[in-house]
Design an enzyme around this catalytic site. Structure first.
Site, PDB file in Angstrom:
ATOM      1  N   ARG A   6      -0.653  45.390 165.154  1.00  0.00           N
ATOM      2  CA  ARG A   6      -0.880  44.534 166.317  1.00  0.00           C
ATOM      3  C   ARG A   6      -0.450  45.238 167.616  1.00  0.00           C
ATOM      4  O   ARG A   6      -1.162  45.211 168.617  1.00  0.00           O
ATOM      5  CB  ARG A   6      -0.107  43.214 166.141  1.00  0.00           C
ATOM      6  CG  ARG A   6      -0.072  42.308 167.357  1.00  0.00           C
ATOM      7  CD  ARG A   6      -1.451  41.833 167.761  1.00  0.00           C
ATOM      8  NE  ARG A   6      -1.374  40.808 168.804  1.00  0.00           N
ATOM      9  CZ  ARG A   6      -2.420  40.343 169.453  1.00  0.00           C
ATOM     10  NH1 ARG A   6      -3.633  40.786 169.173  1.00  0.00           N
ATOM     11  NH2 ARG A   6      -2.271  39.409 170.369  1.00  0.00           N
ATOM     12  N   TYR A  51      -6.075  35.465 169.628  1.00  0.00           N
ATOM     13  CA  TYR A  51      -5.188  36.143 168.656  1.00  0.00           C
ATOM     14  C   TYR A  51      -3.732  36.008 169.068  1.00  0.00           C
ATOM     15  O   TYR A  51      -3.349  36.412 170.162  1.00  0.00           O
ATOM     16  CB  TYR A  51      -5.582  37.619 168.524  1.00  0.00           C
ATOM     17  CG  TYR A  51      -7.012  37.777 168.073  1.00  0.00           C
ATOM     18  CD1 TYR A  51      -7.357  37.562 166.745  1.00  0.00           C
ATOM     19  CD2 TYR A  51      -8.020  38.098 168.970  1.00  0.00           C
ATOM     20  CE1 TYR A  51      -8.677  37.679 166.318  1.00  0.00           C
ATOM     21  CE2 TYR A  51      -9.347  38.223 168.556  1.00  0.00           C
ATOM     22  CZ  TYR A  51      -9.658  38.006 167.234  1.00  0.00           C
ATOM     23  OH  TYR A  51     -10.967  38.115 166.823  1.00  0.00           O
ATOM     24  N   ASP A  84      -6.281  31.674 174.761  1.00  0.00           N
ATOM     25  CA  ASP A  84      -6.304  32.995 174.138  1.00  0.00           C
ATOM     26  C   ASP A  84      -6.483  32.763 172.634  1.00  0.00           C
ATOM     27  O   ASP A  84      -6.108  31.697 172.117  1.00  0.00           O
ATOM     28  CB  ASP A  84      -4.984  33.697 174.445  1.00  0.00           C
ATOM     29  CG  ASP A  84      -4.798  34.939 173.612  1.00  0.00           C
ATOM     30  OD1 ASP A  84      -5.668  35.823 173.676  1.00  0.00           O
ATOM     31  OD2 ASP A  84      -3.784  35.023 172.879  1.00  0.00           O
ATOM     32  N   ASN A 127     -10.036  38.887 173.948  1.00  0.00           N
ATOM     33  CA  ASN A 127     -10.382  40.298 173.786  1.00  0.00           C
ATOM     34  C   ASN A 127     -11.337  40.495 172.618  1.00  0.00           C
ATOM     35  O   ASN A 127     -12.037  41.509 172.549  1.00  0.00           O
ATOM     36  CB  ASN A 127      -9.102  41.096 173.457  1.00  0.00           C
ATOM     37  CG  ASN A 127      -8.309  41.489 174.688  1.00  0.00           C
ATOM     38  OD1 ASN A 127      -8.797  41.423 175.804  1.00  0.00           O
ATOM     39  ND2 ASN A 127      -7.077  41.919 174.467  1.00  0.00           N
TER      40      ASN A 127
HETATM   41  C1  LAC Z   1      -6.871  37.963 172.674  1.00  0.00           C
HETATM   42  C2  LAC Z   1      -5.701  38.890 172.474  1.00  0.00           C
HETATM   43  C3  LAC Z   1      -4.882  39.039 173.683  1.00  0.00           C
HETATM   44  O1  LAC Z   1      -7.233  37.128 171.844  1.00  0.00           O
HETATM   45  O2  LAC Z   1      -4.888  38.537 171.473  1.00  0.00           O
HETATM   46  O3  LAC Z   1      -7.465  38.102 173.740  1.00  0.00           O
END
Ligand code: LAC
Length: 216
Positions: free
Chosen positions: A39, A10, A8, A115
């Site tokens: 956030r 973020y 992941d 995301n």
């Molecule tokens: C991402 C979010 C969940 O990077 O932080 O997908």
């Protein structure tokens, strides 16, 4: 160790709260609250938009969450402040152990599954000089639905051409880690803050306090 590790972005590789200093520069004393609210709202909007079938890219969702958070906290944000804070998101600092840990994990297939829309994640990876670190940077934008939709985790299987059991998924966002576990990955939850685990009916395979603990 699985043959591929999918991260992941973020909150896991990059510290979303590194925007706090800039927030504080604009609105002294409000940085921590703004960063936390921003956030939280950003994530809520991803879930709500996915359920509504109203996908908008993460860059748009992030800006809308910033606008909401400023309104909530009574902070006046004009184009200058908004542009500057969105720019911070393209320059988020990696957590202290990240570079070294990734360098030592090299040799396995390493990817990001995020995301983040390409207009956010690609400049961030580039600005942090990490383009060569990853074999793939995968964005939910290809599917127009956000984590933890099953289709998102399936994207990594299809792009990396590996069975799900061979993929280790690494996230600090507990709900994301558990979404990945529910899908069938081997999951490492990075619990830097010693948070309680989410009650979602599944458990990660391992709980560690930083990426450095992923090393064999
Ligand atoms: C991402 C979010 C969940 O990077 O932080 O997908």
């Amino acid at each position: 160790m699985p043959s591929a590790l999918v991260f992941d972005a973020y909150g896991t590789l990059f510290d979303v709260h590194s925007v706090q200093a800039r927030c504080d520069a604009f609105w002294p004393g409000q940085g921590a609250r703004l960063s936390q609210t921003w956030r939280a709202k950003q994530l809520e909007y991803t879930w709500q938009r996915s359920l509504m079938g109203r996908y908008a890219p993460f860059s748009a969702v992030t800006l809308e969450a910033l606008e909401y958070s400023c309104a909530l906290l009574g902070l006046v944000a004009g184009p200058m402040q908004k542009n500057a804070l969105m720019d911070e998101y393209r320059n988020l600092a990696p957590y202290p152990e990240v570079r070294d840990a990734l360098a030592r994990l090299k040799g396995r297939k390493l990817a990001i599954l995020t995301n983040g829309s390409p207009d956010m994640i690609d400049p961030l990876v580039k600005n942090q000089g990490m383009e060569k670190t990853f074999d793939a940077v995968l964005s939910v934008d290809a599917l127009k639905v956000y984590k933890p939709a099953t289709a998102v985790y399936e994207l990594a299987v299809n792009r990396l051409k590996l069975p799900r059991e061979d993929i280790g998924f690494v996230s600090s966002n507990c709900w994301d880690a558990l979404g990945a576990k529910s899908f069938g990955f081997s999951v490492y939850w990075i619990n830097r803050a010693g948070a309680p685990i989410d009650r979602l009916g599944v458990q990660p395979d391992r709980i560690v306090s930083g990426l450095d603990e992923l090393l064999p």
